[in-house]
Design a protein around this motif. Structure first.
Motif, PDB file in Angstrom:
ATOM      1  N   ARG A   1       1.530  19.823  -8.550  1.00 40.21           N
ATOM      2  CA  ARG A   1       2.655  20.430  -9.804  1.00 40.21           C
ATOM      3  C   ARG A   1       1.462  20.434 -11.155  1.00 40.21           C
ATOM      4  N   LYS A   2       0.580  19.483 -10.795  1.00 37.20           N
ATOM      5  CA  LYS A   2      -0.332  19.110 -11.745  1.00 37.20           C
ATOM      6  C   LYS A   2      -0.001  18.111 -12.867  1.00 37.20           C
ATOM      7  N   LEU A   3       1.851  17.838 -12.604  1.00 35.53           N
ATOM      8  CA  LEU A   3       2.150  16.529 -13.809  1.00 35.53           C
ATOM      9  C   LEU A   3       0.971  15.209 -13.815  1.00 35.53           C
ATOM     10  N   PRO A   4       1.163  14.959 -15.076  1.00 35.34           N
ATOM     11  CA  PRO A   4       0.255  14.024 -15.643  1.00 35.34           C
ATOM     12  C   PRO A   4       0.251  12.504 -14.786  1.00 35.34           C
ATOM     13  N   ILE A   5      -0.922  11.711 -14.886  1.00 40.71           N
ATOM     14  CA  ILE A   5      -0.748  11.152 -14.236  1.00 40.71           C
ATOM     15  C   ILE A   5       0.023   9.460 -14.499  1.00 40.71           C
ATOM     16  N   LYS A   6       0.450   9.251 -15.801  1.00 42.67           N
ATOM     17  CA  LYS A   6       1.108   8.367 -16.027  1.00 42.67           C
ATOM     18  C   LYS A   6       2.945   9.104 -15.804  1.00 42.67           C
ATOM     19  N   GLU A   7       2.842  10.123 -15.900  1.00 40.18           N
ATOM     20  CA  GLU A   7       4.645  11.081 -14.667  1.00 40.18           C
ATOM     21  C   GLU A   7       4.509  10.711 -13.165  1.00 40.18           C
ATOM     22  N   MET A   8       3.338  10.115 -12.646  1.00 42.57           N
ATOM     23  CA  MET A   8       3.042  10.596 -10.852  1.00 42.57           C
ATOM     24  C   MET A   8       3.827   8.797 -10.874  1.00 42.57           C
ATOM     25  N   ALA A   9       3.077   8.232 -11.675  1.00 42.50           N
ATOM     26  CA  ALA A   9       2.992   6.472 -11.588  1.00 42.50           C
ATOM     27  C   ALA A   9       3.986   5.957 -11.223  1.00 42.50           C
TER      28      ALA A   9
ATOM     29  N   GLN B   1       1.064  -1.497  -0.133  1.00 38.62           N
ATOM     30  CA  GLN B   1       0.377   0.017   0.041  1.00 38.62           C
ATOM     31  C   GLN B   1       0.717   1.902   0.291  1.00 38.62           C
ATOM     32  N   LEU B   2       0.051   2.569  -0.523  1.00 36.05           N
ATOM     33  CA  LEU B   2       1.111   4.119  -0.202  1.00 36.05           C
ATOM     34  C   LEU B   2       1.218   4.031   0.904  1.00 36.05           C
ATOM     35  N   ASN B   3       2.603   4.185   1.610  1.00 33.56           N
ATOM     36  CA  ASN B   3       2.188   5.420   2.667  1.00 33.56           C
ATOM     37  C   ASN B   3       2.627   6.707   3.047  1.00 33.56           C
ATOM     38  N   LEU B   4       2.728   6.913   4.159  1.00 33.00           N
ATOM     39  CA  LEU B   4       2.284   8.169   4.090  1.00 33.00           C
ATOM     40  C   LEU B   4       4.065   9.183   3.676  1.00 33.00           C
ATOM     41  N   ALA B   5       4.512   8.743   3.281  1.00 36.55           N
ATOM     42  CA  ALA B   5       6.129   9.408   2.292  1.00 36.55           C
ATOM     43  C   ALA B   5       5.443   9.180   0.793  1.00 36.55           C
ATOM     44  N   ASP B   6       4.805   8.269   0.500  1.00 33.54           N
ATOM     45  CA  ASP B   6       4.805   8.314  -0.793  1.00 33.54           C
ATOM     46  C   ASP B   6       3.281   9.179  -1.192  1.00 33.54           C
ATOM     47  N   ARG B   7       2.378   9.222   0.282  1.00 37.65           N
ATOM     48  CA  ARG B   7       1.071  10.539  -0.145  1.00 37.65           C
ATOM     49  C   ARG B   7       1.635  11.452  -0.520  1.00 37.65           C
ATOM     50  N   ARG B   8       3.054  11.792   0.466  1.00 37.67           N
ATOM     51  CA  ARG B   8       3.435  13.394   1.196  1.00 37.67           C
ATOM     52  C   ARG B   8       4.233  13.705  -1.086  1.00 37.67           C
ATOM     53  N   ARG B   9       4.871  12.319  -1.364  1.00 37.71           N
ATOM     54  CA  ARG B   9       5.640  12.903  -2.960  1.00 37.71           C
ATOM     55  C   ARG B   9       4.337  12.982  -3.493  1.00 37.71           C
ATOM     56  N   LEU B  10       3.069  12.215  -3.976  1.00 35.57           N
ATOM     57  CA  LEU B  10       2.338  12.470  -4.851  1.00 35.57           C
ATOM     58  C   LEU B  10       1.525  13.823  -4.550  1.00 35.57           C
ATOM     59  N   PHE B  11       1.106  14.161  -3.412  1.00 36.62           N
ATOM     60  CA  PHE B  11       0.349  15.727  -2.995  1.00 36.62           C
ATOM     61  C   PHE B  11       1.288  16.638  -3.604  1.00 36.62           C
ATOM     62  N   HIS B  12       2.557  16.393  -3.502  1.00 38.54           N
ATOM     63  CA  HIS B  12       3.433  17.819  -4.044  1.00 38.54           C
ATOM     64  C   HIS B  12       3.447  16.787  -6.144  1.00 38.54           C
ATOM     65  N   PHE B  13       3.121  16.494  -6.608  1.00 42.16           N
ATOM     66  CA  PHE B  13       2.583  16.096  -7.512  1.00 42.16           C
ATOM     67  C   PHE B  13       1.502  16.377  -8.604  1.00 42.16           C
TER      68      PHE B  13
END
Length: 78
Positions: free
Chosen positions: A22-30, A7-19
């Motif tokens: 910045r409105k990065l494309p989902i493909k780039e976030m993944a 599962q995603l952990n809090l650190a992953d969620r924090r990185r996802l928040f920044h993405f």
């Protein structure tokens, strides 16, 4: 080859928040998180905070997303 699910952990969620900010494309976030695109879509859809009274405060926030996940997990246990 077998992949173990994690599962995603809090650190992953924090990185996802920044993405998301910045409105990065989902493909780039993944790609950056090393996850499948559907995992990112699902995470954002299921754990986005929505406030009807103050819609300006709605959005994806990592600590709120983690709390929503914990609540859902406790509710679904037998």
């Amino acid at each position: 080859m077998f992949r173990r699910y994690s599962q995603l952990n809090l650190a992953d969620r924090r990185r996802l928040f920044h993405f998301v900010e910045r409105k990065l494309p989902i493909k780039e976030m993944a790609r950056e998180l090393g996850r499948h695109q559907s995992t990112i879509y699902r995470e954002i859809r299921r754990n986005t905070f929505r406030d009807r009274e103050l819609p300006d405060y709605s959005g994806y926030f990592p600590t709120v997303a983690d709390d929503i996940r914990k609540e859902r997990r406790q509710r679904l246990r037998k």
